[in-house]
Design a protein around this motif. Structure first.
Motif, PDB file in Angstrom:
ATOM      1  N   GLU A 258       0.997  -1.235   0.120  1.00 29.15           N
ATOM      2  CA  GLU A 258      -0.210  -0.046   0.124  1.00 29.15           C
ATOM      3  C   GLU A 258       0.781   1.288  -0.043  1.00 29.15           C
ATOM      4  O   GLU A 258       2.054   1.215   0.535  1.00 29.15           O
ATOM      5  CB  GLU A 258      -1.050   0.017   1.155  1.00 29.15           C
ATOM      6  CG  GLU A 258      -1.907  -1.158   1.070  1.00 29.15           C
ATOM      7  CD  GLU A 258      -2.631  -1.043   2.326  1.00 29.15           C
ATOM      8  OE1 GLU A 258      -3.821  -0.741   2.550  1.00 29.15           O
ATOM      9  OE2 GLU A 258      -2.198  -1.862   3.550  1.00 29.15           O
ATOM     10  N   THR A 259       0.322   2.355  -0.664  1.00 32.63           N
ATOM     11  CA  THR A 259       1.399   3.449  -0.517  1.00 32.63           C
ATOM     12  C   THR A 259       0.602   4.839  -0.012  1.00 32.63           C
ATOM     13  O   THR A 259       1.077   5.640  -0.131  1.00 32.63           O
ATOM     14  CB  THR A 259       1.380   3.947  -2.477  1.00 32.63           C
ATOM     15  OG1 THR A 259       0.155   4.180  -2.967  1.00 32.63           O
ATOM     16  CG2 THR A 259       2.160   2.802  -2.907  1.00 32.63           C
ATOM     17  N   HIS A 260      -0.493   4.428   0.371  1.00 37.13           N
ATOM     18  CA  HIS A 260      -1.255   5.603   1.031  1.00 37.13           C
ATOM     19  C   HIS A 260      -0.796   5.798   2.421  1.00 37.13           C
ATOM     20  O   HIS A 260      -0.293   4.842   3.064  1.00 37.13           O
ATOM     21  CB  HIS A 260      -2.583   5.596   1.206  1.00 37.13           C
ATOM     22  CG  HIS A 260      -3.479   4.135   1.556  1.00 37.13           C
ATOM     23  ND1 HIS A 260      -3.431   3.092   0.733  1.00 37.13           N
ATOM     24  CD2 HIS A 260      -3.503   3.788   2.714  1.00 37.13           C
ATOM     25  CE1 HIS A 260      -3.927   2.088   1.486  1.00 37.13           C
ATOM     26  NE2 HIS A 260      -3.988   2.553   2.827  1.00 37.13           N
ATOM     27  N   ARG A 261      -1.096   7.118   3.041  1.00 39.69           N
ATOM     28  CA  ARG A 261      -0.940   7.272   4.395  1.00 39.69           C
ATOM     29  C   ARG A 261      -1.714   6.365   5.447  1.00 39.69           C
ATOM     30  O   ARG A 261      -2.973   6.053   5.023  1.00 39.69           O
ATOM     31  CB  ARG A 261      -1.290   8.668   4.821  1.00 39.69           C
ATOM     32  CG  ARG A 261      -1.146   9.253   6.317  1.00 39.69           C
ATOM     33  CD  ARG A 261      -1.144  10.675   6.358  1.00 39.69           C
ATOM     34  NE  ARG A 261      -1.248  11.288   7.712  1.00 39.69           N
ATOM     35  CZ  ARG A 261      -2.058  11.374   8.300  1.00 39.69           C
ATOM     36  NH1 ARG A 261      -3.481  11.217   8.352  1.00 39.69           N
ATOM     37  NH2 ARG A 261      -1.934  11.769   9.659  1.00 39.69           N
ATOM     38  N   ARG A 262      -1.049   5.492   6.383  1.00 38.81           N
ATOM     39  CA  ARG A 262      -1.742   4.656   7.162  1.00 38.81           C
ATOM     40  C   ARG A 262      -1.044   4.298   8.350  1.00 38.81           C
ATOM     41  O   ARG A 262       0.349   4.485   8.489  1.00 38.81           O
ATOM     42  CB  ARG A 262      -1.953   3.242   6.434  1.00 38.81           C
ATOM     43  CG  ARG A 262      -0.648   2.774   6.054  1.00 38.81           C
ATOM     44  CD  ARG A 262      -0.724   1.563   4.993  1.00 38.81           C
ATOM     45  NE  ARG A 262       0.573   1.189   4.569  1.00 38.81           N
ATOM     46  CZ  ARG A 262       1.771   1.574   4.071  1.00 38.81           C
ATOM     47  NH1 ARG A 262       1.570   2.637   3.407  1.00 38.81           N
ATOM     48  NH2 ARG A 262       2.658   0.888   3.762  1.00 38.81           N
ATOM     49  N   LEU A 275       2.838   5.518   8.490  1.00 40.85           N
ATOM     50  CA  LEU A 275       3.621   5.200   7.398  1.00 40.85           C
ATOM     51  C   LEU A 275       3.148   6.251   6.169  1.00 40.85           C
ATOM     52  O   LEU A 275       1.650   6.304   5.949  1.00 40.85           O
ATOM     53  CB  LEU A 275       3.459   3.712   6.605  1.00 40.85           C
ATOM     54  CG  LEU A 275       4.113   2.816   7.535  1.00 40.85           C
ATOM     55  CD1 LEU A 275       3.378   1.525   7.729  1.00 40.85           C
ATOM     56  CD2 LEU A 275       5.584   2.464   7.290  1.00 40.85           C
ATOM     57  N   GLU A 276       3.946   6.814   5.480  1.00 33.67           N
ATOM     58  CA  GLU A 276       3.675   7.613   4.131  1.00 33.67           C
ATOM     59  C   GLU A 276       4.406   6.752   3.246  1.00 33.67           C
ATOM     60  O   GLU A 276       5.539   6.690   3.006  1.00 33.67           O
ATOM     61  CB  GLU A 276       4.286   9.127   4.394  1.00 33.67           C
ATOM     62  CG  GLU A 276       3.511   9.751   5.543  1.00 33.67           C
ATOM     63  CD  GLU A 276       2.353  10.447   4.927  1.00 33.67           C
ATOM     64  OE1 GLU A 276       1.736  10.177   3.953  1.00 33.67           O
ATOM     65  OE2 GLU A 276       1.563  11.048   5.723  1.00 33.67           O
ATOM     66  N   THR A 457      -9.308  11.291   7.815  1.00 42.37           N
ATOM     67  CA  THR A 457      -9.368   9.963   8.395  1.00 42.37           C
ATOM     68  C   THR A 457      -8.174   9.073   7.974  1.00 42.37           C
ATOM     69  O   THR A 457      -7.531   9.297   6.909  1.00 42.37           O
ATOM     70  CB  THR A 457     -10.543   9.072   8.315  1.00 42.37           C
ATOM     71  OG1 THR A 457     -10.623   8.983   6.631  1.00 42.37           O
ATOM     72  CG2 THR A 457     -11.854   9.918   8.827  1.00 42.37           C
ATOM     73  N   VAL A 458      -7.790   8.171   8.813  1.00 36.56           N
ATOM     74  CA  VAL A 458      -6.415   7.355   8.669  1.00 36.56           C
ATOM     75  C   VAL A 458      -6.866   6.025   8.910  1.00 36.56           C
ATOM     76  O   VAL A 458      -7.609   5.463   9.808  1.00 36.56           O
ATOM     77  CB  VAL A 458      -5.338   7.720   9.763  1.00 36.56           C
ATOM     78  CG1 VAL A 458      -3.980   7.027   9.513  1.00 36.56           C
ATOM     79  CG2 VAL A 458      -5.341   9.228  10.140  1.00 36.56           C
ATOM     80  N   PRO A 459      -6.240   5.055   7.620  1.00 31.44           N
ATOM     81  CA  PRO A 459      -6.555   3.653   7.671  1.00 31.44           C
ATOM     82  C   PRO A 459      -5.719   3.191   8.841  1.00 31.44           C
ATOM     83  O   PRO A 459      -4.667   3.396   8.935  1.00 31.44           O
ATOM     84  CB  PRO A 459      -6.159   3.299   6.370  1.00 31.44           C
ATOM     85  CG  PRO A 459      -6.448   4.587   5.327  1.00 31.44           C
ATOM     86  CD  PRO A 459      -5.981   5.556   6.251  1.00 31.44           C
TER      87      PRO A 459
END
Length: 503
Positions: A258-262, A275-276, A457-459
């Motif tokens: 995954e590449t999104h902020r999470r 993670l970014e 919002t953050v996964p």
């Protein structure tokens, strides 16, 4: 509910796997010369190095190559095809209850691999490339070989648990010290060659060996052997083999990172990362659920923050944890902000805990609800991070800051306690208009319970990976909730995936 969910998880994992048509063997043939076939057969018989059981693949006996070459070639093709599918896509593919494992069958399409296997003069090399397609498998496979070598140097005799609560450096124990030395020498053979003038003495070389072992296992490396260290020393030697088999297979056929902020919380390693992309921008220790109250695996979204939260105590916590404390000191519990509520004529009413006949109360007879007032001693601390889910799991602050100094931090009833909640608050409120650290601090200082939604919002993924690869080496942690053991049972129970060989 969690027991039922865990049972469903185990049954889903262990059910025989029927492959979809796109994954079934497509009639692979082998054009390799006899030498290539022999090398392929040898590679298939060595599948245990990849964490697989060669017995699952109907590898033909070498004698068949002479007595019936056509059948031998067909059976070898079947075995190679089935092994390649498992090496690329994972052997245990029915992974219900494991939202942390995300596979993508299209990430490694089988047709090009099958074409290469059929046409190459060295199909064993093709199989080896399939085995190592994930970059972390090579170090994990090396760790598996080392774990098997340790098992081969065993067995280890159990160290008795009877005796002093903690074995201190410099103490003597004629029964346990020789067993401890022998147990550690299985992993460090050089230890057996060191002189031990007094075999009963817990001497400096042995203390240092224990410290090295504790550090490898993720415990506090103080050389003191308490209940936890002793139990870990007495685990079966092959438990690491089991864990590494699971971790290798879990990396097969994974979807692209995954590449999104999470946020990812690794439960057995008890750490959280924000993670970014692949870059950690926040890394902290966390406290997770103890084994009898395991933190569930899930993928959710953090969407709100609550300041100065009160704590509505779940029924299980109230009956199992707080009831004995109320029975011992009801006035003290009230002084620490715990409020008792009863039902009077259908209305929830505050009850003075000092007026209750606590001798009549037990886990099966406790008609009260407990809430703890907001404040410095509140079990949730000063901040609660909300991520809606059916398990009532959230992340929060805690007043028990000393627990973060412990390497083993499985102490909670399922929720995630944060080492640095203010840094998480900064990250959570990033992008929410009108909020910054100064405003958040003013709200906290007000002591009033309030909250705000998070604009960005953050996964959040609660994951379970006992073996992580760091600097080319493998850091392995205890199978805290037995998910690795369940996974390996699924690997070993999965149906044999070969098609019928014919002449």
């Amino acid at each position: 509910m969690r027991i039922l969910r865990s049972l469903a998880f185990a049954l889903a994992l262990c059910a025989p796997v029927l492959l979809p048509a796109t994954v079934r063997a497509q009639g692979t043939t082998l054009a390799a010369p006899q030498a290539g076939l022999a090398a392929l057969a040898a590679r298939l018989r060595a599948l245990d190095a990849d964490g697989l059981d060669p017995r699952h693949y109907a590898i033909p006996e070498e004698a068949l190559a002479t007595s019936d070459p056509t059948l031998y070639r067909a059976m070898l093709a079947n075995a190679a095809d089935a092994a390649m599918v498992d090496l690329l896509h994972g052997r245990a593919r029915a992974i219900g209850g494991r939202p942390d494992i995300r596979r993508d069958a299209t990430a490694h399409m089988l047709e090009p691999w099958r074409a290469e296997l059929a046409s190459t003069a060295n199909p064993a090399a093709t199989l080896e490339r399939a085995a190592l397609h994930h970059p972390e498998i090579a170090p994990l496979r090396a760790a598996l070989a080392e774990a098997r070598a340790i098992v081969a140097r065993g067995p280890a005799q159990a160290i008795p648990t009877e005796g002093p609560h903690t074995i201190e450096p410099g103490s003597t124990d004629a029964r346990r010290m020789p067993l401890l030395r022998a147990r550690l020498a299985i992993e460090e053979p050089a230890l057996a060659a060191l002189p031990a003038p007094d075999p009963a003495l817990y001497d400096e070389p042995l203390v240092e060996a224990v410290k090295r072992w504790q550090a490898r296992e993720g415990y506090e490396a103080d050389g003191r052997i308490g209940r936890i260290t002793l139990a870990a020393l007495n685990r079966p030697l092959d438990s690491r083999v089991m864990q590494l088999r699971a971790n290798i297979d879990m990396r097969r056929g994974l979807a692209a990172p995954e590449t999104h902020r999470r946020i990812e919380v690794n439960l057995p390693h008890q750490r959280l990362q924000l993670l970014e992309g692949s870059t950690p921008v926040l890394d902290m220790a966390v406290i997770v659920g103890r084994p009898d109250r395991a933190t569930p695996l899930m993928r959710v979204r953090m969407n709100a923050v609550q300041f100065n939260p009160s704590w509505g105590v779940p029924e299980r916590n109230a009956r199992q944890d707080l009831l004995p404390r109320f029975q011992r000191d009801p006035a003290g519990m009230q002084a620490r902000g715990f409020r008792l509520y009863g039902n009077v004529d259908g209305v929830r009413t505050v009850v003075d805990a000092t007026t209750v006949d606590w001798t009549a109360m037990n886990r099966n007879n406790f008609p009260y609800f407990i809430r703890q007032d907001a404040g410095d001693t509140n079990a949730l601390g000063r901040i609660k991070f909300i991520m809606p889910n059916g398990e009532d799991i959230y992340m929060h602050d805690t007043p028990d800051r000393h627990l973060f100094r412990r390497p083993d931090r499985a102490f909670s009833s399922g929720c995630i306690r944060l080492e640095r909640p203010m840094e998480m608050l900064d990250a959570a409120l990033s992008g929410t208009p009108g909020w910054d650290r100064a405003r958040a601090q003013r709200v906290l200082d007000s002591r009033a319970t309030s909250g705000t939604a998070i604009t960005r919002t953050v996964p959040v993924a609660l994951i379970y990976t006992t073996a992580i690869v760091r600097d080319g080496g493998v850091v392995l942690r205890h199978d805290l909730y037995n998910h690795d053991a369940t996974y390996v049972r699924a690997m070993d129970a999965a149906s044999t995936r070969t098609r019928t060989a014919s002449r």
